[in-house]
Design a protein around this motif. Structure first.
Motif, mmCIF file in Angstrom:
data_model
loop_
_atom_site.group_PDB
_atom_site.id
_atom_site.type_symbol
_atom_site.label_atom_id
_atom_site.label_comp_id
_atom_site.label_asym_id
_atom_site.label_seq_id
_atom_site.Cartn_x
_atom_site.Cartn_y
_atom_site.Cartn_z
ATOM 1 N N TYR A 1 8.294 -2.785 0.892
ATOM 2 C CA TYR A 1 8.243 -1.281 0.505
ATOM 3 C C TYR A 1 8.121 -0.265 1.541
ATOM 4 O O TYR A 1 7.337 -0.765 2.664
ATOM 5 N N SER B 1 9.160 6.763 -6.044
ATOM 6 C CA SER B 1 8.246 7.975 -5.795
ATOM 7 C C SER B 1 8.129 8.865 -6.773
ATOM 8 O O SER B 1 7.329 9.665 -6.645
ATOM 9 N N ARG C 1 1.489 -0.264 -10.843
ATOM 10 C CA ARG C 1 0.430 0.275 -10.146
ATOM 11 C C ARG C 1 -0.789 0.051 -10.552
ATOM 12 O O ARG C 1 -1.145 -0.337 -11.777
ATOM 13 N N ASP D 1 -2.207 0.619 -14.104
ATOM 14 C CA ASP D 1 -1.229 0.574 -15.258
ATOM 15 C C ASP D 1 -1.582 -0.332 -16.204
ATOM 16 O O ASP D 1 -2.253 -1.334 -15.998
ATOM 17 N N TYR E 1 0.979 -1.247 -0.215
ATOM 18 C CA TYR E 1 -0.136 -0.171 -0.143
ATOM 19 C C TYR E 1 0.899 1.150 0.189
ATOM 20 O O TYR E 1 1.779 1.333 0.881
ATOM 21 N N ASP E 2 0.582 2.079 -0.928
ATOM 22 C CA ASP E 2 1.544 3.535 -1.153
ATOM 23 C C ASP E 2 0.506 4.572 -0.783
ATOM 24 O O ASP E 2 -0.397 4.900 -1.159
ATOM 25 N N SER F 1 -2.972 4.157 -2.895
ATOM 26 C CA SER F 1 -3.435 3.018 -3.878
ATOM 27 C C SER F 1 -2.320 2.061 -3.409
ATOM 28 O O SER F 1 -1.659 2.041 -2.756
ATOM 29 N N TYR F 2 -2.116 0.840 -4.619
ATOM 30 C CA TYR F 2 -1.414 -0.274 -4.326
ATOM 31 C C TYR F 2 -0.338 -0.444 -5.392
ATOM 32 O O TYR F 2 -0.613 0.029 -6.578
ATOM 33 N N ILE F 3 0.690 -0.992 -5.099
ATOM 34 C CA ILE F 3 1.684 -1.479 -6.135
ATOM 35 C C ILE F 3 2.102 -2.957 -5.931
ATOM 36 O O ILE F 3 1.961 -3.508 -4.713
#
Length: 309
Positions: free
Chosen positions: A225, A244, A205, A208, A182-183, A188-190
């Protein structure tokens, strides 16, 4: 005389979220169905990935008797199994290659990947495997993908001729494992995918259209992460990737600790005090004879091979 009906004052959402974050998963889901206010708190916790630190894990499995689209979730806290109906394609026929934050990462019979939330039945398709350079689609007369051409080459080496594989067979050779993070900076998520040949690393991401290659290095085994930086460990050392910005930066933060590869698994974990630690685990190797030939494999690969056949 008019009767006045008093309502119980509602707790602020922040307090409800603090309380709900301490609940086990089954209790959290039940709390979310009590009223609209509690459901809002439950939804916010679910969306931001906030949960109890010492959450008791649940076991997810499938069985033929339960049905093609049914997953069984066994709560270790309650010692009870729940049956969850999930969307197509069949969860029973998928491979599971990773899980975190309430999501599982699955690979279907076309070797395509999806994120699935067993609790909410939400499903998100990840970028197609054909956006990774090792996989080339082969089309039939109608223009549909019928097979894959799987290249065993990397940017660092040319190894052997390509393999032509059925759609469902690619996942046996190509997929190793995946992580979801989780970012908080973007809400959202990676997803980070470690694939064969030789443990290569790509990421995407949510939203994408294709996977992005992270490095020409190989032999990646694990990653974590934190604050926009992906720490990835190979069989020989550790590399940090700054995700980032629009351009990914890479930096070797720990050089080779071993020149020997093949008998140990390497993991990266975050210690309670914040440091990153490498964990090395010796692998259990199996020697056997198959069709008159000696065969050697790790326990992990043996189990995968047994599942495939």
């Amino acid at each position: 005389m008019e009767t006045v009906v008093q309502t119980t004052p509602e707790l602020p959402q922040e307090i409800l979220m603090d309380i709900f974050a301490l609940l086990e998963i089954p209790d959290l889901v039940r709390a979310g169905s009590v009223c609209s206010s509690w459901n809002n708190a439950y939804t916010r916790i679910r969306n931001i990935g906030q949960k109890k630190q010492a959450q008791t894990p649940c076991l997810l499995y499938t069985s033929e008797s339960a049905g093609e689209n049914v997953a069984c979730l066994y709560s270790l806290a309650e010692k009870r199994a729940y049956k969850l109906t999930l969307p197509e394609p069949s969860i029973h026929r998928r491979y599971l290659i990773g899980s975190s934050h309430g999501w599982v990462i699955t690979v279907d019979e076309r070797s395509e990947m999806h994120l699935v939330n067993p609790i909410t039945s939400e499903q998100i398709a990840l970028p197609s495997v054909i956006t990774i350079e090792q996989v080339e689609p082969i089309y039939d007369n109608t223009g549909a993908i019928c097979k894959y051409n799987y290249s065993m080459d990397t940017k660092m080496s040319v190894t052997r001729r390509s393999l032509t594989l059925a759609l469902g067979k690619l996942r046996y050779y190509f997929h190793h494992k995946a992580h979801i993070f989780y970012d908080a900076s973007v809400g959202s998520y990676i997803v980070v995918f470690i694939h064969n040949p030789f443990g290569q690393l790509v990421f995407a991401r949510l939203g994408d259209e294709k996977w992005t290659r992270l490095s020409s290095y190989t032999n990646f085994q694990d990653c974590i992460y934190q604050d926009g930086v992906l720490y990835a460990v190979t069989a020989f050392g550790e590399i940090a990737f700054d995700l980032s910005g629009p351009v990914v930066g890479a930096k070797i933060i720990m050089d080779r600790v071993s020149d020997f590869y093949g008998r140990e698994r390497v993991y990266i974990v975050q210690a309670p005090w914040g440091d990153m630690l490498q964990v090395w685990r010796p692998e259990a190797w199996i020697n056997e004879e198959v069709d008159g030939h000696r065969h050697e494999a790790t326990f992990e690969h043996k189990m995968k091979w047994m599942k495939y056949i």
